[in-house]
Motif scaffolding. Structure first.
Motif, PDB file in Angstrom:
ATOM      1  N   ASN A 176       0.829  -1.220   0.000  1.00  0.00           N
ATOM      2  CA  ASN A 176       0.000   0.000   0.000  1.00  0.00           C
ATOM      3  C   ASN A 176       0.863   1.269   0.000  1.00  0.00           C
ATOM      4  O   ASN A 176       0.637   2.199   0.774  1.00  0.00           O
ATOM      5  N   GLN A 177       1.877   1.302  -0.842  1.00  0.00           N
ATOM      6  CA  GLN A 177       2.764   2.456  -1.039  1.00  0.00           C
ATOM      7  C   GLN A 177       3.685   2.718   0.142  1.00  0.00           C
ATOM      8  O   GLN A 177       4.360   3.744   0.196  1.00  0.00           O
ATOM      9  N   GLY A 178       3.723   1.819   1.136  1.00  0.00           N
ATOM     10  CA  GLY A 178       4.685   1.942   2.224  1.00  0.00           C
ATOM     11  C   GLY A 178       4.433   3.120   3.142  1.00  0.00           C
ATOM     12  O   GLY A 178       3.325   3.659   3.230  1.00  0.00           O
ATOM     13  N   LEU A 179       5.497   3.539   3.849  1.00  0.00           N
ATOM     14  CA  LEU A 179       5.409   4.626   4.820  1.00  0.00           C
ATOM     15  C   LEU A 179       5.314   5.969   4.104  1.00  0.00           C
ATOM     16  O   LEU A 179       6.095   6.256   3.183  1.00  0.00           O
ATOM     17  N   ARG A 180       4.397   6.813   4.551  1.00  0.00           N
ATOM     18  CA  ARG A 180       4.232   8.152   3.977  1.00  0.00           C
ATOM     19  C   ARG A 180       3.569   9.058   5.018  1.00  0.00           C
ATOM     20  O   ARG A 180       3.134   8.595   6.069  1.00  0.00           O
ATOM     21  N   LEU A 181       3.479  10.353   4.705  1.00  0.00           N
ATOM     22  CA  LEU A 181       3.016  11.350   5.681  1.00  0.00           C
ATOM     23  C   LEU A 181       1.581  11.804   5.452  1.00  0.00           C
ATOM     24  O   LEU A 181       1.135  12.762   6.090  1.00  0.00           O
ATOM     25  N   THR A 182       0.839  11.154   4.582  1.00  0.00           N
ATOM     26  CA  THR A 182      -0.534  11.602   4.322  1.00  0.00           C
ATOM     27  C   THR A 182      -1.443  11.551   5.548  1.00  0.00           C
ATOM     28  O   THR A 182      -2.386  12.349   5.626  1.00  0.00           O
ATOM     29  N   PRO A 183      -1.237  10.644   6.545  1.00  0.00           N
ATOM     30  CA  PRO A 183      -2.094  10.720   7.741  1.00  0.00           C
ATOM     31  C   PRO A 183      -1.912  12.007   8.532  1.00  0.00           C
ATOM     32  O   PRO A 183      -2.783  12.392   9.311  1.00  0.00           O
ATOM     33  N   LEU A 184      -0.758  12.687   8.343  1.00  0.00           N
ATOM     34  CA  LEU A 184      -0.531  13.968   9.011  1.00  0.00           C
ATOM     35  C   LEU A 184      -0.938  15.151   8.132  1.00  0.00           C
ATOM     36  O   LEU A 184      -1.394  16.171   8.641  1.00  0.00           O
ATOM     37  N   TYR A 185      -0.761  14.998   6.827  1.00  0.00           N
ATOM     38  CA  TYR A 185      -1.150  16.089   5.931  1.00  0.00           C
ATOM     39  C   TYR A 185      -1.423  15.511   4.550  1.00  0.00           C
ATOM     40  O   TYR A 185      -0.546  14.927   3.911  1.00  0.00           O
ATOM     41  N   ASP A 186      -2.656  15.694   4.101  1.00  0.00           N
ATOM     42  CA  ASP A 186      -3.066  15.234   2.781  1.00  0.00           C
ATOM     43  C   ASP A 186      -3.631  16.436   2.029  1.00  0.00           C
ATOM     44  O   ASP A 186      -4.718  16.926   2.350  1.00  0.00           O
ATOM     45  N   PRO A 187      -2.925  16.964   1.044  1.00  0.00           N
ATOM     46  CA  PRO A 187      -3.404  18.168   0.341  1.00  0.00           C
ATOM     47  C   PRO A 187      -4.766  17.981  -0.301  1.00  0.00           C
ATOM     48  O   PRO A 187      -5.501  18.957  -0.496  1.00  0.00           O
ATOM     49  N   ALA A 188      -5.115  16.750  -0.629  1.00  0.00           N
ATOM     50  CA  ALA A 188      -6.384  16.518  -1.314  1.00  0.00           C
ATOM     51  C   ALA A 188      -7.586  16.746  -0.415  1.00  0.00           C
ATOM     52  O   ALA A 188      -8.675  17.106  -0.886  1.00  0.00           O
ATOM     53  N   THR A 189      -7.434  16.543   0.876  1.00  0.00           N
ATOM     54  CA  THR A 189      -8.577  16.657   1.791  1.00  0.00           C
ATOM     55  C   THR A 189      -8.376  17.695   2.887  1.00  0.00           C
ATOM     56  O   THR A 189      -9.291  17.923   3.687  1.00  0.00           O
ATOM     57  N   PHE A 190      -7.197  18.311   2.963  1.00  0.00           N
ATOM     58  CA  PHE A 190      -6.925  19.221   4.077  1.00  0.00           C
ATOM     59  C   PHE A 190      -7.725  20.514   3.948  1.00  0.00           C
ATOM     60  O   PHE A 190      -7.684  21.192   2.928  1.00  0.00           O
ATOM     61  N   THR A 191      -8.470  20.839   4.989  1.00  0.00           N
ATOM     62  CA  THR A 191      -9.152  22.132   5.146  1.00  0.00           C
ATOM     63  C   THR A 191      -9.177  22.463   6.630  1.00  0.00           C
ATOM     64  O   THR A 191      -8.926  21.596   7.481  1.00  0.00           O
ATOM     65  N   ALA A 192      -9.488  23.709   6.929  1.00  0.00           N
ATOM     66  CA  ALA A 192      -9.619  24.073   8.341  1.00  0.00           C
ATOM     67  C   ALA A 192     -10.754  23.299   8.992  1.00  0.00           C
ATOM     68  O   ALA A 192     -10.693  22.935  10.175  1.00  0.00           O
ATOM     69  N   GLY A 193     -11.795  22.997   8.221  1.00  0.00           N
ATOM     70  CA  GLY A 193     -12.927  22.261   8.772  1.00  0.00           C
ATOM     71  C   GLY A 193     -12.578  20.845   9.159  1.00  0.00           C
ATOM     72  O   GLY A 193     -13.112  20.312  10.141  1.00  0.00           O
ATOM     73  N   THR A 194     -11.668  20.203   8.426  1.00  0.00           N
ATOM     74  CA  THR A 194     -11.297  18.838   8.791  1.00  0.00           C
ATOM     75  C   THR A 194     -10.530  18.808  10.111  1.00  0.00           C
ATOM     76  O   THR A 194     -10.678  17.877  10.901  1.00  0.00           O
ATOM     77  N   VAL A 195      -9.714  19.838  10.346  1.00  0.00           N
ATOM     78  CA  VAL A 195      -8.962  19.884  11.604  1.00  0.00           C
ATOM     79  C   VAL A 195      -9.899  20.145  12.774  1.00  0.00           C
ATOM     80  O   VAL A 195      -9.882  19.437  13.784  1.00  0.00           O
ATOM     81  N   THR A 196     -10.736  21.185  12.638  1.00  0.00           N
ATOM     82  CA  THR A 196     -11.645  21.508  13.745  1.00  0.00           C
ATOM     83  C   THR A 196     -12.711  20.433  13.924  1.00  0.00           C
ATOM     84  O   THR A 196     -13.167  20.174  15.043  1.00  0.00           O
ATOM     85  N   GLY A 197     -13.101  19.772  12.825  1.00  0.00           N
ATOM     86  CA  GLY A 197     -14.111  18.732  12.951  1.00  0.00           C
ATOM     87  C   GLY A 197     -13.621  17.530  13.720  1.00  0.00           C
ATOM     88  O   GLY A 197     -14.376  16.900  14.468  1.00  0.00           O
ATOM     89  N   SER A 198     -12.339  17.191  13.543  1.00  0.00           N
ATOM     90  CA  SER A 198     -11.793  16.041  14.264  1.00  0.00           C
ATOM     91  C   SER A 198     -11.310  16.408  15.654  1.00  0.00           C
ATOM     92  O   SER A 198     -11.046  15.519  16.471  1.00  0.00           O
TER      93      SER A 198
END
Length: 696
Positions: A176-198
């Motif tokens: 599955n593409q190995g180790l990467r940083l998308t769980p910390l920052y994913d440009p495709a889904t990152f918004t202020a609402g995703t941070v405050t929502g979680s």
């Protein structure tokens, strides 16, 4: 006033950290994975990182308040000591809602999981059994509780380590593409609402570290050890949550990601399905069973915290006194523990009515946790302003920022379920009003009693005095006086009469603590029987320095008159700078120069060098000149009393003693608020002495 009961100091800092970790459930992200994935846009690690920032700041607030006002009451005592008794009571009332409801929710999750494995046993029976087990473990004593907690934490961390090891090895092989940083920052889904929502869901996962503050009276390392344990527990949980959520998110493929983002995970099995993919069914079953047992047994530390809140509030008279009883052999609040378990079991019964009740209870417990955190930030800000007025502005960033985030989360969580919290607060106001009316009625109808007096607040330096005097009707009695110093002024905190031979220091100091005395760093007095132990019990964070301070000033005043001012100035100069190395060097040079002219003083200073280096001669807010020196006050006041003769009654004696203390100790009493005599065995103003004071 009854002697204040105390819990046993038997816990190390490591014990308290484990207590907090088990309460937060290191495996909690297993069950909340799907929901967190949806609200965070797949960036679960970022959501937990944001929640960790809020939790750690709040943990620092708990730590600061625990140092200032250590008590098993936690938020209840913080509010009482720093703002007032009504605020403290309501804070404790909201905390009880959180600590009594959280075990119910955790055990219900366990019940559903185990009922799926063993359908013959209904879920509610499993839940009640786990609530009962938690209460029974706590009733067996702190040692048994900590043994169970150690085993639980070891099992949870072992399961987590095994699962993470499988996951990391699988990723290292390029799955599955190995180790990467998308769980910390994913440009495709990152918004202020995703941070405050979680953020709200992530913060709820950290509820539990605050329970460490309820162990403030049981730590072997004192308040500093408890404060460290609170912060360490929050940091450790943050590390565990972020690491495991980061690793597990990397196994989410595109199909699963789309399904979770669109519909979430109502069944709470998303992570178990992922674990099956990289570890097989055995790993998935192990995760499910360990999560259910961890959630159910998390009630052990949470119920322990609830029992200590009940105990502290009952000890101060806000709840029935039976809740303040400690079991003789084990030293734990067994009655409060049983009552808390019964209330949590009743919550299971409520959730059996229907699933909508479970939703109401979950939201209400979270609202209560946020309300608890909000009061902590307010108390923290008040404490900083009172004790660090000049440097308060930069330090206020923590409590102000934490309070702002908490208010925002309360706004985001606003729903019809918030009405339940409002009803609970109204019930608390009714209980508070009833208790006030009952105490007032009792105080006016029972002879020989008076109100405890106004709220005291924080004082960094306290001077204590004990004097003997004569009353015409009863003969010799003892008078205890406490003078607190802050912001350049002194206040008479309390003045009470006791029978001449009665042990009085413990109830005297306990009464001050109950009225909110906090933040005491230094206590000075002459040597009195029972005082060292009483200071250690009632004011564990304070240092009692009678061996240094009074004797040092006595030696100064025994020197030649032309040398006294010089000696006093040099002594003050030793501790003007808060530099341990510099103070030690200055003290060594001063003692060497002093040996020829004042050998007694030089020897005394050298014998007390470590205390002088680590604790200043004068607290920052205490006057140290000869005219207003509290260290010379006791002898001067006693000489004046000895020359006065017998007083007609306690009222005249209190007035004369107050005037002497104001004049000699340089204090400014708050006239009209000075409580004199409140409780059994004391002499109230304007009343005849009680019967247990023997006549002359």
């Amino acid at each position: 006033m009854a002697t204040r009961t105390r819990l046993r100091r038997s816990l190390s800092g490591a014990d308290m950290v484990m207590f907090g970790l088990v309460a937060m459930v290191p495996l909690a992200p297993f069950g909340a994975f799907g929901q967190m994935y949806q609200v965070s846009g797949g960036m679960i690690a970022l959501g937990y990182l944001a929640g960790a920032a809020v939790a750690v700041v709040t943990a620092y607030g708990y730590a600061a308040l625990t140092r200032a006002a250590p008590s098993a009451g936690s938020v209840y005592h913080f509010g009482t000591a720093l703002i007032g008794r009504p605020v403290g009571f309501l804070g404790g009332w909201v905390t009880l809602l959180c600590y009594l409801g959280a075990p119910t929710l955790a055990c219900v999750v366990t019940g559903y999981t185990l009922s799926a494995l063993v359908p013959a046993v209904p879920w509610w029976l499993w839940a009640v059994v786990f609530v009962g087990v938690g209460g029974a473990v706590n009733c067996l004593g702190t040692r048994v509780t900590m043994r169970v907690i150690r085993v639980l934490l070891a099992v949870e961390l072992f399961i987590l380590a095994v699962v993470l090891l499988f996951g990391v090895l699988t990723l290292a092989m390029g799955v599955n593409q190995g180790l990467r940083l998308t769980p910390l920052y994913d440009p495709a889904t990152f918004t202020a609402g995703t941070v405050t929502g979680s953020l709200a869901l992530a913060v709820f996962g950290f509820v539990g570290f605050d329970g460490v503050a309820t162990l403030a009276e049981e730590g072997r390392d004192g308040t500093a050890g408890t404060a460290r344990a609170i912060v360490v527990a929050a940091l450790a949980a943050a590390t565990v949550f972020v690491v495991q959520s980061w690793v597990f998110t990397l196994f989410v493929d595109a199909e699963t990601s789309g399904r979770l983002l669109a519909g979430g995970d109502p069944a709470g099995t998303a992570l178990l399905d992922i674990a099956t993919g990289f570890g097989g069914p055995l790993v998935a079953v192990a995760c499910a069973v360990s999560l259910s047992l961890a959630m159910g047994m998390a009630g052990v530390p949470v119920q322990a915290s609830a029992a200590r809140i009940l105990y502290a509030m009952a000890r101060d008279g806000h709840l029935p006194s039976r809740l303040a009883r400690l079991s003789p052999g084990r030293g734990v609040p067994a009655t409060a523990t049983v009552v808390g378990a019964v209330v949590s079991a009743a919550g299971v019964g409520l959730m059996a009515i229907g699933p909508e009740v479970g939703g109401y209870l979950t939201d209400t417990v979270f609202d209560a946790a946020l309300g608890m955190f909000l009061l902590v930030h307010v108390c923290w800000a008040v404490h900083l302003v009172r004790t660090h007025l000049r440097a308060a502005l930069p330090r206020l960033l923590g409590p102000v920022g934490g309070a702002a985030v908490t208010v925002y989360l309360l706004y985001r969580m606003w729903s019809p379920t918030t009405v339940v919290l409002g009803v609970w607060l109204l019930a608390g106001l009714a209980a508070l009003g009833y208790g006030w009316l009952r105490r007032r009625r009792t105080a006016t109808t029972r002879p020989g009693t008076a109100p405890d007096g106004p709220n005291v607040g924080p004082y960094p330096f306290v001077w204590l005095g004990r004097f003997t005097l004569s009353l015409a009707e009863v003969g010799r009695v003892q008078a205890l006086v406490a003078v607190g110093y802050r912001h350049g002024r002194g206040d008479i905190l309390d003045l009470r009469f006791h029978p001449a031979d009665a042990p009085a220091w413990q109830p005297f100091l306990d009464g001050l603590v109950q009225r909110g005395l906090a933040g005491v760093r230094l206590v000075s007095s002459d040597d009195h029987d029972g005082l060292p132990g009483a200071v250690g019990e009632a004011l564990p964070a304070a240092r009692w320095l009678w061996r240094v301070l009074p004797q040092t000033h006595d030696l100064v005043h025994r020197a030649a008159p032309e040398k006294q001012l010089w000696l006093a100035a040099r002594l003050r100069g030793l501790v003007d700078e808060h530099d341990t190395t510099g103070t030690r060097n200055r003290l060594t040079a001063f003692v060497a120069a002093l040996r020829a002219e004042a050998p007694d003083l030089a020897g005394h200073l050298w014998a007390a060098r470590e205390e002088l280096v680590t604790h200043p001669l004068c607290a920052p807010d205490a006057p140290c000149d000869r005219r207003h020196s509290p260290y010379q006050a006791s002898r001067a006041i006693q000489r004046r009393l000895d020359g006065t003769g017998a007083f007609d009654d306690a009222a005249h004696a209190a007035a004369a003693l107050t005037e002497l203390v104001e004049h000699v100790a340089g204090s400014a009493a708050r006239r009209g608020e000075l409580p004199v005599g409140a409780g059994r065995g004391e002499l109230p103003v304007g009343a005849r002495p009680v019967a247990d004071v023997p006549p002359a």
